[in-house]
Design a protein around this motif. Structure first.
Motif, PDB file in Angstrom:
ATOM      1  N   LYS A 201       0.855  -1.183   0.000  1.00  0.00           N
ATOM      2  CA  LYS A 201       0.000   0.000   0.000  1.00  0.00           C
ATOM      3  C   LYS A 201       0.895   1.238   0.000  1.00  0.00           C
ATOM      4  O   LYS A 201       1.828   1.339   0.790  1.00  0.00           O
ATOM      5  CB  LYS A 201      -0.917   0.016   1.225  1.00  0.00           C
TER       6      LYS A 201
ATOM      7  N   LYS B 202      -0.670  11.616  -9.140  1.00  0.00           N
ATOM      8  CA  LYS B 202      -1.315  12.172 -10.337  1.00  0.00           C
ATOM      9  C   LYS B 202      -0.987  13.650 -10.518  1.00  0.00           C
ATOM     10  O   LYS B 202      -0.962  14.156 -11.644  1.00  0.00           O
ATOM     11  CB  LYS B 202      -2.819  11.938 -10.267  1.00  0.00           C
TER      12      LYS B 202
ATOM     13  N   ALA C 158      -2.778  -1.261  -3.133  1.00  0.00           N
ATOM     14  CA  ALA C 158      -3.683  -0.232  -2.616  1.00  0.00           C
ATOM     15  C   ALA C 158      -2.953   1.103  -2.520  1.00  0.00           C
ATOM     16  O   ALA C 158      -1.728   1.148  -2.440  1.00  0.00           O
ATOM     17  CB  ALA C 158      -4.227  -0.641  -1.253  1.00  0.00           C
ATOM     18  N   PHE C 159      -3.730   2.184  -2.545  1.00  0.00           N
ATOM     19  CA  PHE C 159      -3.201   3.545  -2.431  1.00  0.00           C
ATOM     20  C   PHE C 159      -4.076   4.317  -1.457  1.00  0.00           C
ATOM     21  O   PHE C 159      -5.298   4.152  -1.460  1.00  0.00           O
ATOM     22  CB  PHE C 159      -3.242   4.266  -3.785  1.00  0.00           C
ATOM     23  N   SER C 160      -3.450   5.179  -0.667  1.00  0.00           N
ATOM     24  CA  SER C 160      -4.256   6.106   0.119  1.00  0.00           C
ATOM     25  C   SER C 160      -4.700   7.211  -0.835  1.00  0.00           C
ATOM     26  O   SER C 160      -4.080   7.438  -1.883  1.00  0.00           O
ATOM     27  CB  SER C 160      -3.444   6.676   1.285  1.00  0.00           C
ATOM     28  N   LYS C 161      -5.790   7.910  -0.490  1.00  0.00           N
ATOM     29  CA  LYS C 161      -6.337   8.945  -1.391  1.00  0.00           C
ATOM     30  C   LYS C 161      -5.312  10.049  -1.636  1.00  0.00           C
ATOM     31  O   LYS C 161      -5.121  10.495  -2.769  1.00  0.00           O
ATOM     32  CB  LYS C 161      -7.619   9.539  -0.809  1.00  0.00           C
ATOM     33  N   LYS C 162      -4.640  10.487  -0.579  1.00  0.00           N
ATOM     34  CA  LYS C 162      -3.652  11.565  -0.710  1.00  0.00           C
ATOM     35  C   LYS C 162      -2.468  11.130  -1.565  1.00  0.00           C
ATOM     36  O   LYS C 162      -1.933  11.912  -2.349  1.00  0.00           O
ATOM     37  CB  LYS C 162      -3.168  12.022   0.668  1.00  0.00           C
TER      38      LYS C 162
ATOM     39  N   ALA D 216       0.924   8.542   1.683  1.00  0.00           N
ATOM     40  CA  ALA D 216       1.313   9.892   1.267  1.00  0.00           C
ATOM     41  C   ALA D 216       2.311  10.554   2.211  1.00  0.00           C
ATOM     42  O   ALA D 216       2.311  11.770   2.351  1.00  0.00           O
ATOM     43  CB  ALA D 216       0.070  10.761   1.142  1.00  0.00           C
TER      44      ALA D 216
ATOM     45  N   THR E 113      -1.410   5.635 -11.367  1.00  0.00           N
ATOM     46  CA  THR E 113      -1.522   4.610 -10.340  1.00  0.00           C
ATOM     47  C   THR E 113      -2.298   3.435 -10.913  1.00  0.00           C
ATOM     48  O   THR E 113      -3.316   3.604 -11.558  1.00  0.00           O
ATOM     49  CB  THR E 113      -2.253   5.132  -9.094  1.00  0.00           C
TER      50      THR E 113
ATOM     51  N   GLU F 289      -2.502   8.855  -3.964  1.00  0.00           N
ATOM     52  CA  GLU F 289      -2.975   8.777  -5.354  1.00  0.00           C
ATOM     53  C   GLU F 289      -3.027  10.176  -5.970  1.00  0.00           C
ATOM     54  O   GLU F 289      -2.597  10.386  -7.115  1.00  0.00           O
ATOM     55  CB  GLU F 289      -4.363   8.122  -5.371  1.00  0.00           C
ATOM     56  N   GLU F 290      -3.532  11.147  -5.202  1.00  0.00           N
ATOM     57  CA  GLU F 290      -3.605  12.538  -5.680  1.00  0.00           C
ATOM     58  C   GLU F 290      -2.212  13.104  -5.921  1.00  0.00           C
ATOM     59  O   GLU F 290      -1.970  13.791  -6.925  1.00  0.00           O
ATOM     60  CB  GLU F 290      -4.347  13.410  -4.664  1.00  0.00           C
TER      61      GLU F 290
END
Length: 148
Positions: free
Chosen positions: A112, A139, A129-133, A115, A145, A135-136
């Motif tokens: 995982k 990008k 898996a990625f945390s939302k932050k 951030a 991702t 992934e942001e």
């Protein structure tokens, strides 16, 4: 001296105790087991945690907690780690193989991306898996991702 002449040292050997061979042996009757009780009976085996009839510790203490059978344990990889890998090795795509090559994981663990840290390099990241932050942040610098 020959092998057929060898004997143990004087007093070093003892006769085996022959239990249950009558009263004349001194070890007849109860055959060293005492009188009655579970230990005197055949087939006796003490259960794990048995405390002589007292309520065992594992039954005196209350149950606590909850174990989720669907829980997944992830190996955490921070953005700062991805940045160091990208700088040191010049990677544009970081996946499980690259993390194994860097000695961070053994390849059997779920990964995982978190951030923690800062990512400046444009990197395509493949993980479970990625945390939302995270992934942001990936990008935001132009990377992609991909979830395995």
């Amino acid at each position: 001296m020959k092998l057929n002449n060898l004997k143990p040292a004087e007093g070093s050997t003892h006769a085996r105790r022959r239990i249950g061979r009558g009263p004349g042996s001194g070890l007849g009757g109860t055959s060293t087991r005492g009188h009655k009780g579970a230990k005197a009976r055949s087939g006796y085996k003490k259960k794990i945690g048995f405390e002589g009839g007292q309520m065992p510790l594992q039954r005196r203490l209350p149950k606590s907690g909850f174990k989720n059978i669907n829980h997944k344990e992830y190996f955490a990889v921070n953005l700062s780690t991805l940045q160091k890998l990208a700088e040191a090795k010049g990677y544009t795509k970081i996946g499980v193989e690259e993390l194994v090559a860097a000695g961070l994981t053994n390849g059997k663990e779920l990964i995982k991306v978190l951030a923690n840290g800062e990512l400046k390099a444009k990197v395509d990241v493949v993980a479970n898996a990625f945390s939302k932050k995270a992934e942001e942040a990936i990008k935001a610098v132009g990377g992609n991702t991909t979830i395995i």
